[in-house]
Enzyme design. Structure first.
Site, PDB file in Angstrom:
ATOM      1  N   GLU A  16      35.619  78.614  -8.491  1.00 51.82           N
ATOM      2  CA  GLU A  16      34.808  78.209  -7.630  1.00 51.82           C
ATOM      3  C   GLU A  16      33.398  78.082  -8.171  1.00 51.82           C
ATOM      4  O   GLU A  16      32.713  76.995  -7.742  1.00 51.82           O
ATOM      5  CB  GLU A  16      34.668  79.319  -6.379  1.00 51.82           C
ATOM      6  CG  GLU A  16      33.748  78.663  -5.106  1.00 51.82           C
ATOM      7  CD  GLU A  16      33.529  79.630  -4.023  1.00 51.82           C
ATOM      8  OE1 GLU A  16      34.627  79.847  -3.407  1.00 51.82           O
ATOM      9  OE2 GLU A  16      32.517  80.260  -3.692  1.00 51.82           O
ATOM     10  N   ARG A  71      34.999  73.458   0.070  1.00 49.25           N
ATOM     11  CA  ARG A  71      34.224  73.731  -1.233  1.00 49.25           C
ATOM     12  C   ARG A  71      33.932  72.644  -2.196  1.00 49.25           C
ATOM     13  O   ARG A  71      33.705  72.776  -3.307  1.00 49.25           O
ATOM     14  CB  ARG A  71      34.927  74.937  -1.926  1.00 49.25           C
ATOM     15  CG  ARG A  71      35.045  76.179  -1.349  1.00 49.25           C
ATOM     16  CD  ARG A  71      33.704  76.958  -0.748  1.00 49.25           C
ATOM     17  NE  ARG A  71      34.000  77.902   0.161  1.00 49.25           N
ATOM     18  CZ  ARG A  71      34.244  77.715   1.227  1.00 49.25           C
ATOM     19  NH1 ARG A  71      34.182  76.516   1.828  1.00 49.25           N
ATOM     20  NH2 ARG A  71      34.574  78.707   2.024  1.00 49.25           N
ATOM     21  N   SER A  90      33.724  84.620  -4.774  1.00 50.24           N
ATOM     22  CA  SER A  90      34.959  84.371  -5.238  1.00 50.24           C
ATOM     23  C   SER A  90      34.891  83.550  -6.445  1.00 50.24           C
ATOM     24  O   SER A  90      34.237  82.600  -6.486  1.00 50.24           O
ATOM     25  CB  SER A  90      35.540  83.348  -4.152  1.00 50.24           C
ATOM     26  OG  SER A  90      35.629  84.264  -2.916  1.00 50.24           O
TER      27      SER A  90
HETATM   28  C1  LIG Z   1      28.223  88.192  -3.680  1.00 53.69           C
HETATM   29  C2  LIG Z   1      28.573  86.616  -3.397  1.00 53.69           C
HETATM   30  C3  LIG Z   1      29.371  86.202  -1.969  1.00 53.69           C
HETATM   31  C4  LIG Z   1      29.369  84.910  -1.961  1.00 53.69           C
HETATM   32  N1  LIG Z   1      30.187  84.163  -0.703  1.00 53.69           N
HETATM   33  C5  LIG Z   1      30.245  83.218  -0.418  1.00 53.69           C
HETATM   34  C6  LIG Z   1      30.840  82.736   0.666  1.00 53.69           C
HETATM   35  O1  LIG Z   1      31.273  83.458   1.504  1.00 53.69           O
HETATM   36  N2  LIG Z   1      30.782  81.383   0.920  1.00 53.69           N
HETATM   37  C7  LIG Z   1      30.609  80.285  -0.128  1.00 53.69           C
HETATM   38  O2  LIG Z   1      30.648  79.121   0.176  1.00 53.69           O
HETATM   39  N3  LIG Z   1      30.010  80.821  -1.044  1.00 53.69           N
HETATM   40  C8  LIG Z   1      29.571  82.145  -1.525  1.00 53.69           C
HETATM   41  N4  LIG Z   1      29.041  82.699  -2.591  1.00 53.69           N
HETATM   42  C9  LIG Z   1      28.647  81.474  -3.774  1.00 53.69           C
HETATM   43  C10 LIG Z   1      27.118  81.079  -3.442  1.00 53.69           C
HETATM   44  O3  LIG Z   1      26.426  82.079  -2.747  1.00 53.69           O
HETATM   45  C11 LIG Z   1      27.159  79.739  -2.749  1.00 53.69           C
HETATM   46  O4  LIG Z   1      27.718  78.813  -3.648  1.00 53.69           O
HETATM   47  C12 LIG Z   1      25.367  79.527  -2.921  1.00 53.69           C
HETATM   48  O5  LIG Z   1      25.480  78.306  -1.981  1.00 53.69           O
HETATM   49  C13 LIG Z   1      24.991  79.210  -4.009  1.00 53.69           C
HETATM   50  O6  LIG Z   1      23.475  79.088  -3.917  1.00 53.69           O
HETATM   51  P1  LIG Z   1      22.494  79.320  -5.053  1.00 53.69           P
HETATM   52  O7  LIG Z   1      21.161  78.820  -4.652  1.00 53.69           O
HETATM   53  O8  LIG Z   1      22.499  80.608  -5.518  1.00 53.69           O
HETATM   54  O9  LIG Z   1      23.037  78.050  -5.960  1.00 53.69           O
HETATM   55  P2  LIG Z   1      23.113  78.146  -7.510  1.00 53.69           P
HETATM   56  O10 LIG Z   1      24.225  79.183  -8.131  1.00 53.69           O
HETATM   57  O11 LIG Z   1      21.814  78.696  -8.318  1.00 53.69           O
HETATM   58  O12 LIG Z   1      23.544  76.791  -8.165  1.00 53.69           O
HETATM   59  C14 LIG Z   1      24.735  76.290  -7.912  1.00 53.69           C
HETATM   60  C15 LIG Z   1      25.060  75.127  -8.024  1.00 53.69           C
HETATM   61  O13 LIG Z   1      24.151  74.006  -7.303  1.00 53.69           O
HETATM   62  C16 LIG Z   1      23.303  73.513  -8.013  1.00 53.69           C
HETATM   63  N5  LIG Z   1      22.096  73.342  -7.049  1.00 53.69           N
HETATM   64  C17 LIG Z   1      21.449  74.328  -6.686  1.00 53.69           C
HETATM   65  N6  LIG Z   1      20.366  74.159  -5.865  1.00 53.69           N
HETATM   66  C18 LIG Z   1      20.301  72.643  -5.907  1.00 53.69           C
HETATM   67  C19 LIG Z   1      19.492  71.798  -5.376  1.00 53.69           C
HETATM   68  N7  LIG Z   1      18.285  72.125  -4.577  1.00 53.69           N
HETATM   69  N8  LIG Z   1      19.835  70.497  -5.639  1.00 53.69           N
HETATM   70  C20 LIG Z   1      20.717  70.104  -6.615  1.00 53.69           C
HETATM   71  N9  LIG Z   1      21.625  70.908  -7.031  1.00 53.69           N
HETATM   72  C21 LIG Z   1      21.339  72.240  -6.583  1.00 53.69           C
HETATM   73  C22 LIG Z   1      23.168  73.917  -9.264  1.00 53.69           C
HETATM   74  O14 LIG Z   1      22.827  73.216 -10.215  1.00 53.69           O
HETATM   75  C23 LIG Z   1      24.491  74.516  -9.366  1.00 53.69           C
HETATM   76  O15 LIG Z   1      25.204  73.631 -10.200  1.00 53.69           O
HETATM   77  C24 LIG Z   1      28.814  83.974  -2.988  1.00 53.69           C
HETATM   78  C25 LIG Z   1      28.178  84.295  -4.151  1.00 53.69           C
HETATM   79  C26 LIG Z   1      28.199  85.739  -4.152  1.00 53.69           C
HETATM   80  C27 LIG Z   1      27.489  86.030  -5.323  1.00 53.69           C
END
Ligand SMILES: Cc1cc2nc3c(=O)[nH]c(=O)nc-3n(C[C@H](O)[C@H](O)[C@H](O)COP(=O)(O)OP(=O)(O)OC[C@H]3O[C@@H](n4cnc5c(N)ncnc54)[C@H](O)[C@@H]3O)c2cc1C
Length: 349
Positions: free
Chosen positions: A341, A156, A233
């Protein structure tokens, strides 16, 4: 505009400025301009790993909305723009006979965020298939590729997490050209599929089983299901060395009697006897069960102990108060400090 409208937990106050970037040029320009003006910048993907303060963000939010998927680069190569929906990419890879992402089905968010915390689930993580991440470097102003071995991927985490230096523009994966899934490593998934750990099934079958397992745990976003109004999580599974594990085992025996066992899994390749203990187990044993509800709008999901949900009327302050109560309870019971996380914006635990 409130950032609550852009986060899966539906929390977060207003942003001072908000730019939606649909091309790479718009994305790099928006970040370059804000940097030049000395503005704070928040890169926003799908908002599924973000906890933003009730006061909002005093700076520019740049929403990534770039599109494009390419199969150039030889068999199994897949290059995906940061703004592409992650689960759609997984679905496409499976449909096109590519294996290696199928266990990462049903995870919300965009592709550009997957390297940030090395997204993982059900025995797979993106670090295994990413070959390079193309970035805009906010320090040098250059666009360049960072190969996998320089991404510092770990459990992670990666060099991108928390640093803010790089804006991810696209991610290149190398997948296996095969209808069969990668070997299934996660015991619960293998049992669901009726294969031994290490066995293989068709990738489409693995994807369907993962989605079903995730839905049962409230880990697939469903607007009709408040148990999915979360960041997934909330805590990472703590990684413990042998003395720390022994201390947890002693605490468990003191609480539950001499038969108490602490579930744990070896951290592959750590070579130092490090183990992961499920945070969900620690939380439950410390007295916080599924559905635990202190009554101010934030509660534990009724389907998964690790998901803290906004039942509808929560504030970020209430969500964090619940997270602190759980963290402190686990620390008092087992001496283990759980780490969050999600990325916390304008707040601390
Ligand atoms: C229901 C649910 C289930 C989930 N299950 C999992 C799982 O099984 N495994 C897991 O690992 N995660 C899980 N997650 C967490 C999450 O989905 C992941 O971490 C996902 O990759 C975040 O993507 P996002 O586009 O929503 O990022 P955001 O939430 O928009 O951003 C997260 C971080 O990344 C940065 N960021 C985003 N895009 C960029 C970019 N292009 N360049 C630089 N920085 C960037 C943001 O600034 C922030 O710091 C879950 C979340 C939810 C709500």
């Amino acid at each position: 505009m409130k950032l609550a409208d852009f986060t899966t937990v539906r929390l977060g106050g207003p942003a001072r400025a908000f730019v939606r970037a649909e091309t790479e040029d718009e994305l790099t320009d928006a970040v370059r301009k804000a940097d030049a003006a000395g503005e704070r910048v928040l890169i926003l993907g799908g908002g599924s790993n973000l906890v933003v303060s009730d006061e909002g963000f005093d700076g520019t939010v740049v929403q990534v909305a770039t599109r494009g998927v390419s199969r150039d680069g030889g068999p199994g190569a897949l290059t995906v723009a940061a703004g592409e929906d992650w689960d759609a990419v997984v679905a496409r890879s499976v449909a096109e006979g590519l294996a290696g992402l199928e266990c990462l089905s049903g995870i919300p968010g965009l592709t550009g965020a997957t390297p940030i915390q090395n997204v993982g689930a059900y025995g797979q993580e993106v670090a295994e298939t990413i070959t390079a991440v193309r970035v805009y470097d906010r320090v040098t102003g250059d666009v360049h590729q960072i190969p996998n071995e320089r991404c510092d991927f770990g459990y992670r985490t990666s060099r991108f997490r928390g640093a803010g230096r790089f804006v991810v523009l696209s991610v290149t994966f190398r997948l296996a050209v095969q209808v069969l899934s990668a070997p299934v490593r996660y015991a619960e998934l293998a049992a669901t599929l009726g294969v031994p750990v290490g066995g293989q099934v068709e990738s489409a079958e693995a994807r369907a089983a993962v989605i079903e397992l995730r839905q049962r745990k409230g880990m697939v976003i469903d607007p009709a299901d408040p148990d999915t109004r979360s960041v997934g999580s909330f805590f990472v599974n703590p990684v413990l060395d042998a003395p720390a594990l022994a201390a947890v085992e002693a605490a468990a025996r003191a609480r539950s009697g001499p038969q108490a066992r602490v579930p744990h899994f070896e951290v592959a390749g750590s070579g130092e006897g490090l183990v992961k203990v499920p945070a969900a187990w620690l939380i439950e044993q410390a007295g916080f069960g599924k559905g635990y509800n202190p009554g101010d709008g934030a509660r534990i999901s009724a389907k998964h102990t690790l998901a803290l949900v906004n039942a509808g009327t929560a504030s970020t302050a209430a969500l964090l108060a619940l997270a602190r109560e759980i963290r402190d309870g686990v620390r008092d019971a087992f001496g283990v400090s759980l780490a969050p996380e999600p990325v916390l914006v304008g707040v601390t635990l």
